[in-house]
Design a protein around this motif. Structure first.
Motif, PDB file in Angstrom:
ATOM      1  N   GLN A 145       0.846  -1.326  -0.027  1.00  0.00           N
ATOM      2  CA  GLN A 145      -0.087  -0.002  -0.022  1.00  0.00           C
ATOM      3  C   GLN A 145       0.724   1.216   0.142  1.00  0.00           C
ATOM      4  OE1 GLN A 145      -3.772   0.185   2.406  1.00  0.00           O
ATOM      5  NE2 GLN A 145      -2.670  -1.463   3.712  1.00  0.00           N
ATOM      6  N   GLN A 173      -7.968  -8.336  11.047  1.00  0.00           N
ATOM      7  CA  GLN A 173      -7.305  -7.002  10.719  1.00  0.00           C
ATOM      8  C   GLN A 173      -8.379  -5.900  10.612  1.00  0.00           C
ATOM      9  OE1 GLN A 173      -5.178  -5.092   6.835  1.00  0.00           O
ATOM     10  NE2 GLN A 173      -3.725  -6.227   8.179  1.00  0.00           N
ATOM     11  N   ASP A 194       0.964 -11.252   8.961  1.00  0.00           N
ATOM     12  CA  ASP A 194      -0.334 -10.592   9.182  1.00  0.00           C
ATOM     13  C   ASP A 194      -1.448 -10.714   8.215  1.00  0.00           C
ATOM     14  OD1 ASP A 194       1.440  -8.867   7.691  1.00  0.00           O
ATOM     15  OD2 ASP A 194      -0.063  -7.468   7.654  1.00  0.00           O
ATOM     16  N   GLN A 195      -0.796 -11.142   6.924  1.00  0.00           N
ATOM     17  CA  GLN A 195      -1.797 -11.498   5.863  1.00  0.00           C
ATOM     18  C   GLN A 195      -2.356 -12.938   5.878  1.00  0.00           C
ATOM     19  OE1 GLN A 195      -3.208  -9.045   4.062  1.00  0.00           O
ATOM     20  NE2 GLN A 195      -2.288  -7.607   5.189  1.00  0.00           N
ATOM     21  N   LYS A 230      -7.995  -2.527  12.803  1.00  0.00           N
ATOM     22  CA  LYS A 230      -8.186  -1.187  12.216  1.00  0.00           C
ATOM     23  C   LYS A 230      -9.460  -0.589  12.623  1.00  0.00           C
ATOM     24  CE  LYS A 230      -4.352  -2.069   8.886  1.00  0.00           C
ATOM     25  NZ  LYS A 230      -4.136  -1.698   7.624  1.00  0.00           N
ATOM     26  N   LYS A 235       3.131  -5.784  15.504  1.00  0.00           N
ATOM     27  CA  LYS A 235       3.967  -5.789  14.557  1.00  0.00           C
ATOM     28  C   LYS A 235       4.262  -4.437  14.236  1.00  0.00           C
ATOM     29  CE  LYS A 235       1.026  -5.338  10.317  1.00  0.00           C
ATOM     30  NZ  LYS A 235       1.902  -4.372   9.408  1.00  0.00           N
TER      31      LYS A 235
HETATM   32 MG    MG Z   1      -0.889  -3.939   6.465  1.00  0.00          MG
END
Ligand code: MG
Ligand code: ATP
Length: 332
Positions: A9, A108, A149-150, A112, A195
C-alpha cells in the motif's frame, strides 16, 4: 514458472523494516524463479481517507522503493492497481460470494476499525480482504509472498477460490501463502506486542528505510527490551531482544544461534549499537537510489504503462471466464 502476486500500500512516505524483510526482499529474491506480478495497491490505500496529492506522490515513492530494492521491470511486472480495472470488477464478484459473518471474522478489520470506532470505518475497509482475493485470483497466482499478518486474508482468498470453483466450475488457481518464518512478523521496537506497521499510532518503534540514518540508529538504541541482561532468543519472555535478534540475523547472514553465541557475556547496549550500524550500512544507499529513480518521472511512467499493459492482458481472460461462469451475458 510458477506465478506470484503481491502488493504494497502507498500509505506512507517510506517502507519500514517489516515491509522489507517480510515482503519486498522476498519479491526481489523470487524474480528469476517465479513469474512475479508486484502491485502498488492504491485502491487498498483509499479504504482510509487519503489526501489526493499525497497519495499520488506516495504511489510513485512506493514504486521507486521497489525498484531501489532490486525489482527489475524486465524480469517482473510492476504496476499500479487502479490502472487495471479487473481488480475492482472481480472484487465485486468476491463480495457476492463472501458471507457477512465470514468477513466479520477478519482480525485486521477488527483491529483497524477499533481505532476510531467500528461505526467510523468505511465499508471499503470491511471489504478489503475481498479486493485482495480479487487481486490474487485475477492472475491465477500460485504463491503470495506476504507477512504473517496477511495469513488470514490469504486463507479467505483460498476459500473464495475453492467456493467459486465448486459452484461454477474450475476457474481459479487456489493460491498458497509464501510466508518466511523468521521474518514474517517484525515487531514494533517500542511495542513488541504489535507488528511494525505503517499505520502505527507512533513512529517511535518504526524503522523507515528512507528515514535519516541517525534517527534510525537512535530508535534501535532505545528499543524496548527487558530487565534481564542476557542476550537470548525467547519470544515469550524477551520479545524485544528476540525481535532485535531476528532483524540482526536477517540482515547479517549469521543465524540467531550464532548471534547468541557471539554476544554471550555482552550487554544489550553492545547488541543495539552493532545492529544500528548494520541497519545504517545496509540501507545507506537506499534513499539515494530511490531519489534518483524519482528524479526521472517519465521513466517511472513508462514502467507503469508497460506493467499495466502486461497485467491487463493477463487479467482479461480470467475475468471473462469468471463472468461467463457466473452467467453474465457476453458483451459483444
Ligand atoms: Mg498492512
Ligand atoms: P498498514 O499498517 O497501513 O496496513 P503495513 O505496514 O501493514 O501498513 P502493507 O502495505 O499493508 O503495510 O503491507 C505490505 C506487506 O508488508 C505485506 O505483505 C505485509 O504482510 C508485510 N508486512 C507489513 N508489516 C510487516 C511486519 N511487521 N513484518 C513482516 N511483514 C510485514
Amino acid at each position: 514458472r510458477p506465478r506470484v502476486f503481491s502488493g504494497i500500500q502507498p500509505t506512507s512516505g517510506s517502507f519500514h523494516l517489516g515491509n522489507y524483510l517480510g515482503a519486498v526482499r522476498n519479491w526481489v529474491a523470487m524474480q528469476d524463479e517465479f513469474d512475479g506480478l508486484y502491485c502498488v495497491v492504491d485502491q487498498h490505500a483509499i479504504t482510509v481517507e487519503q489526501d489526493p496529492a499525497v497519495l499520488r506522490r506516495r504511489s510513485q515513492v512506493a514504486a521507486a522503493q521497489l525498484l531501489a530494492a532490486g525489482l527489475d521491470p524486465q524480469r517482473c511486472t510492476l504496476f499500479v492497481q487502479s490502472h487495471v480495472p479487473g481488480h475492482a470488477q472481480l472484487a465485486w464478484v468476491m463480495n457476492c460470494i463472501t458471507g457477512f459473518g465470514e468477513a466479520s471474522r477478519m482480525t485486521q478489520f477488527k483491529d483497524k476499525s477499533a481505532r476510531h470506532g467500528v461505526g467510523a470505518a468505511t465499508v471499503g475497509l470491511f471489504t478489503y480482504p475481498m479486493l485482495m482475493a480479487a487481486d490474487i485470483l485475477l492472475y491465477q497466482a500460485d504463491y503470495v509472498p506476504v507477512g504473517e499478518d496477511q495469513r488470514q486474508h490469504l486463507e479467505l482468498s483460498r476459500d473464495l477460490a475453492q467456493r467459486f470453483n465448486s459452484r461454477y466450475g474450475e476457474t481459479f488457481v487456489v493460491p498458497k501463502p509464501y510466508i518466511i518464518k523468521d521474518t514474517g512478523k517484525i515487531l514494533d521496537l517500542q511495542d513488541p506486542a504489535s507488528k511494525m506497521s505503517k499505520s502505527a499510532e507512533s513512529e517511535a518503534g518504526l524503522i523507515e528505510l528512507l528515514a535519516d540514518p541517525k534517527v534510525n540508529a537512535k530508535k534501535i538504541k532505545s528499543a524496548v527490551t527487558d530487565a534481564e541482561r542476557e542476550i537470548r532468543f525467547d519470544e515469550e519472555n524477551k520479545p524485544g531482544i528476540s525481535n532485535l535478534l531476528r532483524i540482526y540475523a536477517a540482515l547479517d547472514g549469521r543465524s540467531i544461534k550464532e548471534l547468541e553465541r557471539a554476544y554471550a557475556g555482552h550487554g544489550y547496549g553492545d547488541l543495539k549499537k552493532d545492529l544500528a550500524e548494520l541497519v545504517v550500512s545496509t540501507f545507506g544507499a537506499f534513499k539515494e537510489r530511490t531519489e534518483a529513480i524519482l528524479a526521472e518521472p517519465d521513466k517511472l511512467d513508462a514502467i507503469f504503462a508497460e506493467g499495466a499493459q502486461r497485467a491487463r492482458a493477463l487479467a482479461a481472460p480470467t475475468l471473462d471466464l469468471a463472468y461467463d461462469r457466473l452467467g453474465f451475458l457476453p458483451a459483444v
